[in-house]
Write a protein that holds these residues in place. Structure first.
Motif, PDB file in Angstrom:
ATOM      1  N   ASP A   1      52.476 -37.171  -0.023  1.00  0.00           N
ATOM      2  CA  ASP A   1      53.988 -37.150  -0.507  1.00  0.00           C
ATOM      3  C   ASP A   1      53.643 -36.574  -1.464  1.00  0.00           C
ATOM      4  O   ASP A   1      55.586 -36.073  -1.713  1.00  0.00           O
ATOM      5  N   ASP A   2      52.592 -35.376  -2.017  1.00  0.00           N
ATOM      6  CA  ASP A   2      53.936 -34.176  -2.562  1.00  0.00           C
ATOM      7  C   ASP A   2      54.347 -33.225  -1.669  1.00  0.00           C
ATOM      8  O   ASP A   2      55.470 -32.317  -2.839  1.00  0.00           O
ATOM      9  N   SER A   3      54.474 -33.008  -0.292  1.00  0.00           N
ATOM     10  CA  SER A   3      55.565 -32.118   0.182  1.00  0.00           C
ATOM     11  C   SER A   3      56.434 -33.383   1.427  1.00  0.00           C
ATOM     12  O   SER A   3      57.420 -32.841   0.656  1.00  0.00           O
ATOM     13  N   LEU A   4      56.082 -34.642   1.564  1.00  0.00           N
ATOM     14  CA  LEU A   4      57.693 -36.022   2.261  1.00  0.00           C
ATOM     15  C   LEU A   4      58.731 -36.129   0.997  1.00  0.00           C
ATOM     16  O   LEU A   4      59.571 -35.241   1.387  1.00  0.00           O
ATOM     17  N   PHE A   5      57.868 -36.109  -0.586  1.00  0.00           N
ATOM     18  CA  PHE A   5      58.956 -36.870  -0.866  1.00  0.00           C
ATOM     19  C   PHE A   5      59.949 -36.160  -1.765  1.00  0.00           C
ATOM     20  O   PHE A   5      61.220 -36.253  -1.539  1.00  0.00           O
ATOM     21  N   PRO A   6      59.150 -34.974  -2.322  1.00  0.00           N
ATOM     22  CA  PRO A   6      60.440 -33.670  -2.909  1.00  0.00           C
ATOM     23  C   PRO A   6      61.543 -33.304  -1.525  1.00  0.00           C
ATOM     24  O   PRO A   6      62.423 -32.585  -2.410  1.00  0.00           O
ATOM     25  N   ALA A   7      60.974 -32.990  -0.710  1.00  0.00           N
ATOM     26  CA  ALA A   7      61.852 -32.740   0.515  1.00  0.00           C
ATOM     27  C   ALA A   7      62.311 -34.371   0.694  1.00  0.00           C
ATOM     28  O   ALA A   7      63.344 -33.581   1.044  1.00  0.00           O
TER      29      ALA A   7
END
Length: 241
Positions: free
Chosen positions: A91-97
């Motif tokens: 989630d910490d990679s997916l959603f900010p991107a």
């Protein structure tokens, strides 16, 4: 000679072997790789120079990471789409991107055909998300969605005490005037199936599936498959009706 319809692609990754591998995408028909960047700063500079159609963007890079580079590219060069290609799907990679403006998100175990399909999808205005990422979005929506209200005691005229009210007819349960078949296709989209897989599941042609998708997109007001997944969950259409 490059064909007039070739998609111009820029690769951004801090690992040389990965950049060299992505350069091989230029061997696929309809794709021209115009350059590669070793970090986000270089990616932004090369986008300014080459104006590619799509950037394949790693996330964890020195100087400027992929999220910040994506944000700067989408703000300064809106004609360039970004497909994240990374090792990480947390989630910490997916959603900010995605919030930064990425329209595609794949992990590095994706094959050349899947990458090419994501490139084509974002160029056509759709989302280029792997089935695993679509499922994660659905799970996140499930965690954020409010619980459905409990029916009031004694609801349903003429119901016997303690009885469960009969469900509404299928046509009344479907939002936006969707037909039962359109809702079925929407449910299969929410499961991450491609048009070809949906056609096989329903024993219809891919052209018929595309027609259903165009119709349900128009009725629901969604623009791409990612929005369709979110819409399906919000309205409880996550499988065959």
């Amino acid at each position: 000679m490059t064909g007039p319809r070739d998609v111009r692609v820029l690769a951004a990754d801090d690992q040389t072997v990965v950049r060299e591998g992505m350069m091989l995408l230029g061997l696929l028909p309809g794709i021209e790789v115009v350059g590669s960047a070793a970090d986000g700063e270089e990616a932004v500079a090369l986008v300014a120079r080459h104006r590619p159609d799509v950037v394949l963007m790693d996330l964890r890079m020195p100087r400027c990471d992929g999220v910040e580079a994506t944000r700067r590219i989408r703000a300064g060069y809106p004609g360039t789409e970004v497909v994240v290609l990374t090792t990480y799907a947390d989630d910490d990679s997916l959603f900010p991107a995605l919030r930064a403006g990425a329209r595609g998100y794949l992990t590095k175990d994706a094959g050349a055909e899947e990458i090419a399909r994501a490139i084509a999808d974002v160029r056509s205005g759709a989302a280029g998300l792997s089935p695993q990422v679509q499922l994660r979005l659905l799970e996140r929506l499930a965690g954020d969605a409010p619980a459905a209200p409990e029916p009031a005691p004694g609801a349903g005229a003429g119901s016997a005490p303690g009885s469960t009210p009969a469900p509404a007819p299928a046509a009344e349960r479907l939002p936006a005037g969707l037909t039962a078949r359109e809702a079925e296709v929407l449910g299969l989209i929410s499961q991450g199936l491609s048009n070809t897989e949906i056609a096989r599941r329903l024993y219809v042609s891919p052209a018929t599936v595309k027609t259903h998708i165009n119709n349900l997109f128009a009725k629901t007001g969604v623009r791409d498959r990612a929005q369709a997944v979110a819409y399906a969950f919000r309205h409880g259409i996550t499988g065959s009706p």
